[in-house]
Design a protein around this motif. Structure first.
Motif, PDB file in Angstrom:
ATOM      1  N   ASP A 253       0.794  -1.194  -0.099  1.00 24.51           N
ATOM      2  CA  ASP A 253      -0.181  -0.070   0.087  1.00 24.51           C
ATOM      3  C   ASP A 253       0.948   1.126   0.053  1.00 24.51           C
ATOM      4  O   ASP A 253       0.508   2.088  -0.536  1.00 24.51           O
ATOM      5  CB  ASP A 253      -0.735  -0.236   0.990  1.00 24.51           C
ATOM      6  CG  ASP A 253      -2.382  -0.268   1.061  1.00 24.51           C
ATOM      7  OD1 ASP A 253      -2.673   0.088  -0.115  1.00 24.51           O
ATOM      8  OD2 ASP A 253      -3.050  -0.900   1.701  1.00 24.51           O
ATOM      9  N   ALA A 254       1.983   1.370   0.830  1.00 33.18           N
ATOM     10  CA  ALA A 254       2.840   2.448   0.931  1.00 33.18           C
ATOM     11  C   ALA A 254       3.392   2.769  -0.536  1.00 33.18           C
ATOM     12  O   ALA A 254       3.605   3.753  -0.937  1.00 33.18           O
ATOM     13  CB  ALA A 254       3.555   2.318   2.030  1.00 33.18           C
ATOM     14  N   LEU A 255       4.101   1.362  -0.902  1.00 33.85           N
ATOM     15  CA  LEU A 255       4.879   1.540  -2.330  1.00 33.85           C
ATOM     16  C   LEU A 255       3.957   1.878  -3.164  1.00 33.85           C
ATOM     17  O   LEU A 255       4.268   2.708  -4.154  1.00 33.85           O
ATOM     18  CB  LEU A 255       5.348   0.053  -2.671  1.00 33.85           C
ATOM     19  CG  LEU A 255       5.987  -0.089  -3.721  1.00 33.85           C
ATOM     20  CD1 LEU A 255       7.252   0.568  -3.951  1.00 33.85           C
ATOM     21  CD2 LEU A 255       5.883  -1.601  -4.242  1.00 33.85           C
ATOM     22  N   PHE A 256       2.461   1.456  -3.539  1.00 32.64           N
ATOM     23  CA  PHE A 256       1.732   2.087  -4.399  1.00 32.64           C
ATOM     24  C   PHE A 256       1.529   3.647  -4.313  1.00 32.64           C
ATOM     25  O   PHE A 256       1.489   4.261  -5.444  1.00 32.64           O
ATOM     26  CB  PHE A 256       0.292   1.302  -4.376  1.00 32.64           C
ATOM     27  CG  PHE A 256       0.357  -0.063  -4.666  1.00 32.64           C
ATOM     28  CD1 PHE A 256       1.643  -0.888  -5.334  1.00 32.64           C
ATOM     29  CD2 PHE A 256      -0.684  -0.897  -4.422  1.00 32.64           C
ATOM     30  CE1 PHE A 256       1.636  -2.124  -5.441  1.00 32.64           C
ATOM     31  CE2 PHE A 256      -0.713  -2.102  -4.796  1.00 32.64           C
ATOM     32  CZ  PHE A 256       0.618  -2.913  -5.223  1.00 32.64           C
ATOM     33  N   LYS A 257       1.510   3.910  -3.193  1.00 37.24           N
ATOM     34  CA  LYS A 257       0.965   5.329  -2.998  1.00 37.24           C
ATOM     35  C   LYS A 257       2.315   6.412  -3.328  1.00 37.24           C
ATOM     36  O   LYS A 257       2.346   7.381  -4.233  1.00 37.24           O
ATOM     37  CB  LYS A 257       0.465   5.665  -1.638  1.00 37.24           C
ATOM     38  CG  LYS A 257      -0.440   5.160  -1.323  1.00 37.24           C
ATOM     39  CD  LYS A 257      -1.058   5.600   0.399  1.00 37.24           C
ATOM     40  CE  LYS A 257      -2.292   4.754   0.580  1.00 37.24           C
ATOM     41  NZ  LYS A 257      -2.643   4.695   2.113  1.00 37.24           N
ATOM     42  N   ALA A 258       3.479   5.757  -2.989  1.00 40.53           N
ATOM     43  CA  ALA A 258       4.595   6.553  -3.344  1.00 40.53           C
ATOM     44  C   ALA A 258       4.938   6.565  -4.897  1.00 40.53           C
ATOM     45  O   ALA A 258       5.356   7.721  -5.365  1.00 40.53           O
ATOM     46  CB  ALA A 258       5.996   5.744  -2.463  1.00 40.53           C
ATOM     47  N   GLU A 259       4.693   5.361  -5.487  1.00 39.08           N
ATOM     48  CA  GLU A 259       4.957   5.600  -6.982  1.00 39.08           C
ATOM     49  C   GLU A 259       4.073   6.112  -7.666  1.00 39.08           C
ATOM     50  O   GLU A 259       4.249   6.949  -8.605  1.00 39.08           O
ATOM     51  CB  GLU A 259       4.854   3.828  -7.419  1.00 39.08           C
ATOM     52  CG  GLU A 259       5.829   3.260  -7.176  1.00 39.08           C
ATOM     53  CD  GLU A 259       7.275   3.654  -7.769  1.00 39.08           C
ATOM     54  OE1 GLU A 259       7.465   3.196  -8.897  1.00 39.08           O
ATOM     55  OE2 GLU A 259       8.105   4.164  -7.256  1.00 39.08           O
ATOM     56  N   GLN A 260       2.815   6.253  -7.332  1.00 38.67           N
ATOM     57  CA  GLN A 260       1.842   7.422  -7.870  1.00 38.67           C
ATOM     58  C   GLN A 260       2.119   8.888  -7.792  1.00 38.67           C
ATOM     59  O   GLN A 260       2.009   9.412  -8.598  1.00 38.67           O
ATOM     60  CB  GLN A 260       0.376   6.977  -7.347  1.00 38.67           C
ATOM     61  CG  GLN A 260      -0.287   5.522  -7.476  1.00 38.67           C
ATOM     62  CD  GLN A 260      -1.712   5.488  -7.046  1.00 38.67           C
ATOM     63  OE1 GLN A 260      -2.620   6.178  -7.355  1.00 38.67           O
ATOM     64  NE2 GLN A 260      -1.630   4.570  -6.081  1.00 38.67           N
ATOM     65  N   ALA A 261       2.801   9.163  -6.453  1.00 35.30           N
ATOM     66  CA  ALA A 261       3.103  10.338  -6.265  1.00 35.30           C
ATOM     67  C   ALA A 261       4.283  10.733  -7.195  1.00 35.30           C
ATOM     68  O   ALA A 261       4.392  11.775  -7.749  1.00 35.30           O
ATOM     69  CB  ALA A 261       3.528  10.516  -4.844  1.00 35.30           C
ATOM     70  N   ARG A 262       5.271   9.900  -7.327  1.00 33.70           N
ATOM     71  CA  ARG A 262       6.398  10.074  -8.106  1.00 33.70           C
ATOM     72  C   ARG A 262       6.017  10.071  -9.510  1.00 33.70           C
ATOM     73  O   ARG A 262       6.615  11.141 -10.276  1.00 33.70           O
ATOM     74  CB  ARG A 262       7.449   8.722  -7.966  1.00 33.70           C
ATOM     75  CG  ARG A 262       8.745   9.010  -8.702  1.00 33.70           C
ATOM     76  CD  ARG A 262       9.542   7.833  -8.230  1.00 33.70           C
ATOM     77  NE  ARG A 262       9.434   6.455  -8.853  1.00 33.70           N
ATOM     78  CZ  ARG A 262       9.668   6.159 -10.031  1.00 33.70           C
ATOM     79  NH1 ARG A 262      10.464   6.921 -10.895  1.00 33.70           N
ATOM     80  NH2 ARG A 262       9.293   5.042 -10.374  1.00 33.70           N
ATOM     81  N   MET A 263       5.207   9.541 -10.010  1.00 35.95           N
ATOM     82  CA  MET A 263       4.845   9.750 -11.376  1.00 35.95           C
ATOM     83  C   MET A 263       3.388  10.556 -11.715  1.00 35.95           C
ATOM     84  O   MET A 263       2.571  10.430 -12.756  1.00 35.95           O
ATOM     85  CB  MET A 263       4.848   8.276 -12.173  1.00 35.95           C
ATOM     86  CG  MET A 263       5.870   7.549 -12.080  1.00 35.95           C
ATOM     87  SD  MET A 263       5.542   5.961 -12.755  1.00 35.95           S
ATOM     88  CE  MET A 263       7.434   5.258 -12.629  1.00 35.95           C
TER      89      MET A 263
END
Length: 366
Positions: A253-263
């Motif tokens: 969940d944390a990974l998905f949110k971080a990747e969405q924010a990055r891109m």
């Protein structure tokens, strides 16, 4: 006194393709000779190298041959695996002579098909299927930075779609087959790659290799003992020192949110055409399914409708089991016994990894 007799399956002869180009090294790969000179040979050698790397990573020995057949009727990003009632082995096919052929996607598909065959289908069970799909993509993309960038964008887009529907990492960990059906193989494979790449980095390659071998490289008995001796995915995670499924859910969940924010900038420019379905009851137990495309940013890309009559106990519907046609849908699609899953759009847009972004077009893939 009670006793049980467990009868082993009768072995089938290996599948052999008479007219084929064969890999120059091992493991053996046979590719149907088609297309310009050298195309089949290059593909055979590439898949053979992939199998050798997989063999070393998973600690396998004497891997059997893999056969790839050409099929120009398929799209460049559509791959199929044959069911062999009278032979054994892995036989896959793709339009590898097409200009739109997704070479890396097919290489990963071949590895996943081989691991599914080797494990007698155990590696494809829902609880561990994301590890199978992701590991195949991870092995192919390890030395390909451009492929990793492509997968990362697709994975971020897939995570955004899941979270927009209120279905985050928990669905990916516990209901992967449903996630695959919702996202399609292309986006689901990318999301699985992101999950596996993160897990491999967290665990370190030696421990991740132990986990992969226990889940993907154990060949169960070819009889009823297979289900009796299966320790279960949760136990295999614990034995390898991997996080449990609850912890994996939080981490992903944390990974998905971080990747969405990055891109976020790129993701915000992807236009997704809307499609709406409605079902009207016809005579008896049949329904007529109507669909309508809604407004989108820019021109709606062409699409086709895929359809199938599912049985009451069907699990995941294999992509090759679906029939397709361009709009409007034929009568066999409009009238189904179960309306909701009978018709689903097949986009050339984001769900087929060709996202419409102003000024450029993301490269197509599986």
């Amino acid at each position: 006194m009670a006793f049980t007799v467990i009868e082993a399956r009768k072995p089938k002869p290996p599948y052999k393709l008479a007219h084929a180009v064969r890999s120059e090294g091992g493991p053996a790969v046979a590719v149907g000779d088609a297309g310009p000179e050298g195309v089949a040979q290059q593909l055979a050698n590439a898949i053979s190298i992939d199998l050798a790397r997989m063999q070393a990573f998973l600690g396998l020995h004497d891997t059997p041959a893999l056969t790839a057949l050409p099929d120009d009727a398929l799209d460049g990003d559509a791959f199929q695996r044959a069911v062999l009632p009278n032979a054994d082995g892995v036989v896959v096919r793709a339009a590898f002579t097409s200009d739109s052929f997704d070479r890396e996607g097919f290489r990963a598909y071949a590895l996943a098909s081989w691991m599914e065959w080797y494990s007698h289908g155990r590696a494809a069970e829902e609880s561990r299927r994301w590890l199978l799909d992701g590991t195949a993509q991870w092995l192919v993309a390890r030395d390909l930075p451009q492929q990793q960038d492509k997968l990362a964008l697709r994975a971020a887009f897939a995570a955004r779609l899941l979270q927009a529907r209120g279905r985050g990492a928990e669905r990916a960990v516990h209901a992967w087959l449903s996630v695959r059906e919702e996202l399609g193989p292309c986006l689901a494979d990318a999301l699985a790659w992101r999950m596996v790449a993160s897990l491999a980095q967290q665990m370190g390659e030696p421990r991740f290799r132990v986990l992969s071998r226990s889940v993907l490289a154990e060949r169960p008995p070819g009889d009823a003992r297979a289900s009796l001796l299966d320790p279960g995915f949760a136990a295999l995670l614990a034995q390898a020192g991997a996080p449990g499924q609850a912890r994996l859910t939080r981490q992903f969940d944390a990974l998905f949110k971080a990747e969405q924010a990055r891109m976020a900038g790129t993701l915000d420019r992807i236009a997704v055409p809307q499609v709406r379905f409605s079902a009207q009851r016809m005579a008896g137990n049949t329904f007529e399914v109507h669909y309508r495309t809604g407004p989108a940013a820019g021109e709606v890309p062409p699409f086709s409708v895929l359809y199938r009559t599912p049985g009451p106990w069907d699990g995941e519907i294999a992509p090759e089991a679906l029939s397709g046609s361009t709009a409007p849908a034929p009568a066999c699609c409009r009238r189904r016994s179960r309306a909701a899953p009978a018709c689903s759009p097949r986009w050339s847009g984001a769900t087929r990894c060709s996202a419409a972004v102003p000024g450029w077009r993301h490269s197509a893939g599986r």
